[in-house]
Write an enzyme that holds these catalytic residues in place. Structure first.
Site, mmCIF file in Angstrom:
data_model
loop_
_atom_site.group_PDB
_atom_site.id
_atom_site.type_symbol
_atom_site.label_atom_id
_atom_site.label_comp_id
_atom_site.label_asym_id
_atom_site.label_seq_id
_atom_site.Cartn_x
_atom_site.Cartn_y
_atom_site.Cartn_z
ATOM 1 N N ASN A 526 -38.970 19.587 26.120
ATOM 2 C CA ASN A 526 -39.271 20.937 25.642
ATOM 3 C C ASN A 526 -37.972 21.689 25.405
ATOM 4 O O ASN A 526 -37.444 22.340 26.294
ATOM 5 C CB ASN A 526 -40.126 21.665 26.687
ATOM 6 C CG ASN A 526 -40.575 23.035 26.194
ATOM 7 O OD1 ASN A 526 -40.346 23.392 25.034
ATOM 8 N ND2 ASN A 526 -41.210 23.797 27.068
ATOM 9 N N ASN A 531 -41.745 28.223 21.532
ATOM 10 C CA ASN A 531 -42.868 27.806 20.682
ATOM 11 C C ASN A 531 -44.016 27.201 21.495
ATOM 12 O O ASN A 531 -44.949 26.642 20.928
ATOM 13 C CB ASN A 531 -42.402 26.833 19.584
ATOM 14 C CG ASN A 531 -41.902 25.502 20.145
ATOM 15 O OD1 ASN A 531 -42.095 25.210 21.338
ATOM 16 N ND2 ASN A 531 -41.271 24.700 19.314
ATOM 17 N N ASP A 532 -43.958 27.337 22.803
ATOM 18 C CA ASP A 532 -45.012 26.733 23.633
ATOM 19 C C ASP A 532 -46.383 27.344 23.325
ATOM 20 O O ASP A 532 -47.410 26.674 23.423
ATOM 21 C CB ASP A 532 -44.697 26.912 25.125
ATOM 22 C CG ASP A 532 -43.494 26.067 25.546
ATOM 23 O OD1 ASP A 532 -42.928 25.373 24.690
ATOM 24 O OD2 ASP A 532 -43.128 26.128 26.730
ATOM 25 N N GLY A 551 -45.607 21.676 26.343
ATOM 26 C CA GLY A 551 -44.532 22.397 25.650
ATOM 27 C C GLY A 551 -43.496 21.543 24.946
ATOM 28 O O GLY A 551 -42.599 22.069 24.300
ATOM 29 N N ASP A 553 -41.574 19.367 22.196
ATOM 30 C CA ASP A 553 -41.527 19.734 20.781
ATOM 31 C C ASP A 553 -40.560 18.836 19.998
ATOM 32 O O ASP A 553 -39.867 17.994 20.565
ATOM 33 C CB ASP A 553 -41.163 21.212 20.620
ATOM 34 C CG ASP A 553 -40.014 21.631 21.525
ATOM 35 O OD1 ASP A 553 -39.037 20.868 21.594
ATOM 36 O OD2 ASP A 553 -40.113 22.690 22.176
ATOM 37 N N ASP A 718 -54.566 5.393 13.143
ATOM 38 C CA ASP A 718 -55.376 5.412 14.353
ATOM 39 C C ASP A 718 -56.780 4.846 14.079
ATOM 40 O O ASP A 718 -57.268 4.901 12.945
ATOM 41 C CB ASP A 718 -55.481 6.882 14.796
ATOM 42 C CG ASP A 718 -56.135 7.033 16.136
ATOM 43 O OD1 ASP A 718 -55.624 6.468 17.113
ATOM 44 O OD2 ASP A 718 -57.174 7.728 16.215
ATOM 45 N N GLU A 747 -54.371 0.479 14.060
ATOM 46 C CA GLU A 747 -54.830 0.246 15.429
ATOM 47 C C GLU A 747 -56.221 -0.386 15.370
ATOM 48 O O GLU A 747 -57.221 0.304 15.198
ATOM 49 C CB GLU A 747 -54.894 1.564 16.206
ATOM 50 C CG GLU A 747 -55.316 1.357 17.659
ATOM 51 C CD GLU A 747 -55.938 2.604 18.290
ATOM 52 O OE1 GLU A 747 -55.883 2.729 19.520
ATOM 53 O OE2 GLU A 747 -56.498 3.445 17.556
HETATM 54 CA CA CA Z 1 -41.769 23.969 23.258
#
Ligand code: CA
Ligand code: CA
Length: 1004
Positions: A526, A531-532, A551, A553, A718, A747
């Site tokens: 983080n 920007n959390d 959090g 990033d 995916d 996958e």
């Molecule tokens: Ca963050």
């Protein structure tokens, strides 16, 4: 409703901004750059940790991206020592007008800054303090005493509490001439104007005199900004004055001390007094920030609404002060070094980027346009309209909590155009999905040569149009207009066509020579706590919850690329980075909320592109994880689907049956095979219907868009077999048609060799089906290794026999070189948990991963002892935070100093193996010869015409002797080799002993 519109707007702009790096800007009617200019006040001392021109210069591209037009540099001159405030002093106490503050660098550094700014198309104005000097300026003693205002005993005088200055006397003509000469010193260097400190303390005729001369003598457009609000400043030749009265009023409104009426009287007063003159509008500046508090302290939750007014009211010439662009809530020390943390793009950046783009795009918002019309108002709300010709901007602001605001422009009648931009020279035909209220009742054409509308398709919802756009061979990169017409009404929406990167189509991808590092971005590092949480996403960060957002990033990954490259990795696969706007468990990213937007809690589209570029600099390829099978219930289109069959819908919730054999079973019932692909994976993930041709086309273009936009190197898909297989094979064909060498790994989570092989493109399937999917994940081998290393007392068919058996099935696969091999991933137990945190078992596994055929992939942290310590699998827990990725973490496993004991031992073992593997063609492309396992051991060779590598795994609890003579068919003549892990020379014979739980890797 208003809030929703804002959220929608912000997301459009975020994507639009993502595309704006190339190609022409949106057109404006004025040739005068000052008309739509946004000013940035640069506090050189505090803007970067270094506090120098050179460091500030490095930040200029970010200011450009933010939409800044003018950089105002606060006073850049040497500061006086006499009477100095604090340690470093006030910039406004100047000792020499013709030099730079050594704190910031040299004149050459300034010139370089100016040159870089001009290269980027930015203008630069510098702070000019004509009213006073420092008391130790040489003029005080060297010039005639009458250059200064003198008090008792001939002493120079100060004003206010400015004890560090000496006031100049403008009655003295020589002093005026000297001052003018100093200003020319900077104009001659190429600056674009001045911001004049306390301008109203200096006589009008001085300004009028010098400005007239400068404008006559310097051919470029010069811009003069007055710190002062007196209307005579305009008569003196200033372009722009401070809107102090508005500023104080906005503070009062935000604090509930003023209402709409007071704002309307201000607007009337402003119109009468200032006409078309520009007014500097701001929610903060250096004085407000340091002496009265940040905009957050003064305006609280109203800061955005107040900023919207600063960008949209008549006369407004908006200002952003250092730190505001990232919402930095801090009063800068004025006389000391107090730098802001390194800048990172965040939600505040998005907000100002949006406002700046709005200002640039709309003639109605030009600073000199006095147009203002009230649409509606109440005590605590105001809606007004600004117009210029056909351009209309309508602004609504609620002047009380929750301080909502909205801006309507012609383009907001269309809230989305996807893909958000395109390129010249693409093979793929372009089909735009256009979303806007009742948009299907409008006709669409394209204005600009080379582009044309080839077809318009209505959907079932009136709010969508699918428009086929032909990008002809003559099309040039630039901004085109989509023109919408209905009767006599029409509006335009700009659409960008960019130049395709050279060699883009021929890009290479991940291969057997790569080693892929898999990351859960929310859990890695983080770097930007700012920007959390963002205004436009639901779930907020809570690191205490295993299934919550923690959090991590993109910046956190960028900051640790060296760690990843040092480990020997050459590619990164991140689990999805696109916006996931679910209320819960959004951290994993698999429930997409917007296919064209990086989740703002990870960063921005531009930052994703930066991540790809920086990864490439470190020799790392980037693989994007994408999901075509399902979106999230939080996806924006779930409230208004284009077609009923855009997703699979049932009278009541219907789950997939997870039965893969039904996709290839000649005896399967339609009921089962339909349910596999149309049932939902989980209730929070609506199942997409790829049989809808518009849906399929949307996903084809989307994967191509991200690849072209970001420069990424490959895709991971995916839940592959849950997609309708025939349209999905067409999806693969479309992507490979654009990028023939791109690798795409699907996958297909199947432990059966033949059923897994069915999914690889080119496989000789009995039913003739060809998936066109290049790469598949080797689940049978993963399961075999995991079981083998978990069994302490294996019976017949168990232990290392499982691995032997998996490799013995290699003939089943169409293309072994495209098998992705792995020990674990984000959906499996941590290997340390599986093998009871036994480092010997982990080393055996690493040895296998580094030497068997295929493309190896490691889950972040599995290079060390990342373990939950639990014997059940919880996704949220096994996707754990990387220690050292969060500020305040007790240990930092990213650094050599932070790793100790078993962590260091395992990490270095992996690093040694995979750094070695990088250069080993015999591992990348060689053949395999293996020998039947005995007593839980396993032996194999990788070989080509020139090299051999021998691997022996003793997975038993006793030491073993290698039966070397059994391997004579390949081993005869092999003398001295090198132990790859220890670097020691080794000659293997029938008496070579391998200790219990050990792998031996020897190269010849
Ligand atoms: Ca963050
Ligand atoms: Ca499906």
């Amino acid at each position: 409703m208003i809030m929703k519109r804002i959220l929608l707007l912000l997301s459009i702009i975020a994507v639009a901004a993502a595309c704006s790096e190339k190609g022409a800007k949106a057109p404006t009617v004025s040739d005068d750059w000052t008309e739509n200019a946004v000013i940035y006040e640069l506090n050189v001392r505090q803007a970067t940790p270094e506090g120098t021109f050179a460091a500030a210069e490095a930040k200029l591209p970010e200011l450009k991206e933010l939409g800044i037009d003018v950089v105002w540099i606060m006073p850049l001159y040497p500061i006086g020592v006499e009477g100095r405030k604090g340690t470093l002093g006030s910039y406004y106490a100047i000792k020499d007008y013709c030099d730079v503050n050594p704190e910031f660098g040299t004149l050459a550094d300034f010139d370089s800054f100016l040159c870089k700014a001009h290269d980027l198309g930015l203008k630069v104005i510098i702070d000019w303090v004509a009213n006073h000097t420092s008391p130790d300026h040489p003029w005080v003693t060297e010039k005639d005493p009458s250059w200064y205002v003198r008090g008792a005993e001939g002493k120079t005088v100060v004003e206010y509490d400015w004890t560090d200055i000496a006031k100049l006397d403008y009655a003295n003509k020589d002093m005026r001439a000297a001052m003018e000469g100093c200003m020319r010193f900077w104009l001659d260097r190429g600056i674009d104007g001045f911001r004049c400190d306390v301008a109203s303390q200096v006589p009008q005729d001085f300004w009028a005199d010098v400005f007239t001369k400068f404008r006559n003598e310097y051919p470029r457009r010069l811009f003069f900004l007055a710190e002062g609000e007196e209307t005579w400043l305009n008569d003196a030749g200033f372009d722009c004055t401070y809107a102090w009265r508005l500023h104080h009023l906005l503070n009062d409104i935000a604090q509930g001390k003023a209402d709409t009426d007071s704002l309307l009287s201000y607007i009337k007063w402003n119109e009468e007094g200032y006409g078309t003159s520009h007014r500097l509008t701001f929610t903060s500046n250096h004085d407000e920030n340091s002496w009265n508090g940040t905009e957050f302290e003064r305006m609280g939750d109203a800061w955005k609404a107040m900023a919207v007014l600063c960008w949209t009211l008549p006369g407004s010439q908006p200002l952003i002060y250092t730190g505001q662009e990232v919402g930095y809530d801090h009063r800068f020390e004025f006389f000391e070094k107090d730098p802001m943390p390194d800048w990172h793009h965040n939600a505040a950046t998005d907000f100002y980027t949006y406002l700046n783009a709005l200002k640039h795009a709309h003639p109605a918002l030009e600073s000199g346009n006095p147009s203002f019309e009230i649409v509606s108002s109440s005590d605590s709300s105001l809606c007004f309209k600004r117009t210029a010709g056909n351009d209309v901007v309508t602004v609504s602001v609620l002047l009380k909590a929750p301080w909502t605001w909205s801006v309507d422009t012609p383009e907001t009648r269309v809230s989305k155009v996807e893909p958000p931009c395109w390129w010249t020279g693409m093979k793929t035909d372009l089909q735009l999905m256009i979303y806007g209220e009742d948009i299907s009742s409008w006709d669409v054409s394209v204005d600009g040569s080379g582009l044309s509308v080839a077809g318009i398709h209505k959907a079932e919802s009136p709010n969508y149009l699918f428009v086929d756009v032909k990008v002809g061979p003559g099309a040039k990169p630039g901004t085109y207009d989509l023109v919408f017409r209905k009767g006599s009404d029409s509006f335009r929406r700009p659409y960008e066509i960019l130049a395709r990167e050279e060699g883009s189509a021929a890009r290479k991808s991940f291969t057997t020579s790569d080693f892929i590092y898999l990351i859960n971005p929310d859990r890695f590092a983080n770097a930007d706590p700012g920007n959390d949480n963002t205004d436009d996403t639901f779930e907020t960060a809570d690191r205490s919850r295993p299934f919550g957002r923690h959090g991590g990033d993109l910046q956190g990954i960028i900051d640790h690329l060296d760690y990843i490259a040092d480990l020997g990795a050459t590619a990164i696969w991140c689990t999805p980075l696109l916006m996931d706007n679910q209320h819960h468990e959004s951290y994993h990213g698999y429930a997409c909320g917007d296919y064209y937007r990086i989740d703002p809690r990870f960063g921005s589209n531009a930052q994703y592109k930066e991540y790809v570029a920086k990864a490439h600099e470190k020799g790392l390829k980037v693989i994007m994880d994408i999901v075509t099978n399902h979106c999230g219930t939080g996806h924006w289109w779930m409230k208004d689907l284009p077609f009923n069959d855009w997703i699979h819908q049932f009278p009541e919730y219907t789950n997939t049956n997870y039965i893969f054999p039904s996709a290839m079973d000649p005896n399967a019932s339609d009921y089962d095979s339909n349910l596999l692909v149309s049932g939902w994976f989980v209730p929070s993930m609506p199942d997409m219907n790829l049989d809808n041709p518009f849906m399929l086309k949307y996903f084809q273009q989307w994967a191509i868009w991200w690849t072209e936009y970001s420069g990424q190197d490959g895709l991971r898909v995916d839940t592959y077999p849950y997609n309708e297989k025939v349209p999905m094979s067409k999806w693969c064909e479309a992507v490979l048609n654009e990028y023939p060498d791109l690798n795409i790994v699907g996958e297909c989570w199947d432990s059966n060799f033949d059923q897994l092989a069915y999914w690889q493109g080119g496989n000789a399937n009995g039913d003739g089906f060809d998936s066109h999917l290049p790469s598949i994940m080797d689940f049978p081998l993963q399961e075999a290794i995991n079981a083998a290393l978990s069994e302490s007392n294996p019976g017949w068919g168990q232990g290392m026999y499982r691995v032997y058996n998996a490799i013995a099935h290699d003939a089943t696969y169409h293309d072994l070189s495209k098998m992705m091999i792995f020990l674990s991933n984000h959906d499996h137990y941590r290997i340390a948990d599986s093998w009871h945190q036994d480092p010997d078992k982990m080393k055996i596994a690493y040895s296998l991963l580094a030497t068997v055929r295929g493309i190896p992939q490691l889950f972040y942290g599995d290079e060390m002892m990342f373990a939950t310590g639990k014997d059940y699998k919880s996704d949220g827990e096994l996707r754990m935070d990387f220690p050292g990725g969060w500020e305040g973490d007790a240990t930092n496993l990213f650094t050599e100093e932070g790793r100790a004991g078993v962590e260091a031992e395992l990490h270095d073992y992996v690093k040694t193996l995979f750094q070695w593997r990088k250069g080993k063609d015999v591992i990348h492309n060689g053949r395999t010869k293996h020998f039947m396992t005995r007593d839980n051991t396993y032996a194999f060779f990788r070989y080509n015409d020139t090299d051999k590598v021998f691997v022996y795994v003793n997975n038993s609890p006793e030491e073993k002797t290698i039966p070397w003579s059994h391997y004579a068919e390949i081993a005869s003549g092999l003398g001295e080799g090198v132990n790859v892990v220890t670097g020691e020379k080794v000659t293997i014979t029938d008496s070579t002993v391998v200790p219990a739980s050990t792998a031996l890797v020897v190269e010849y």
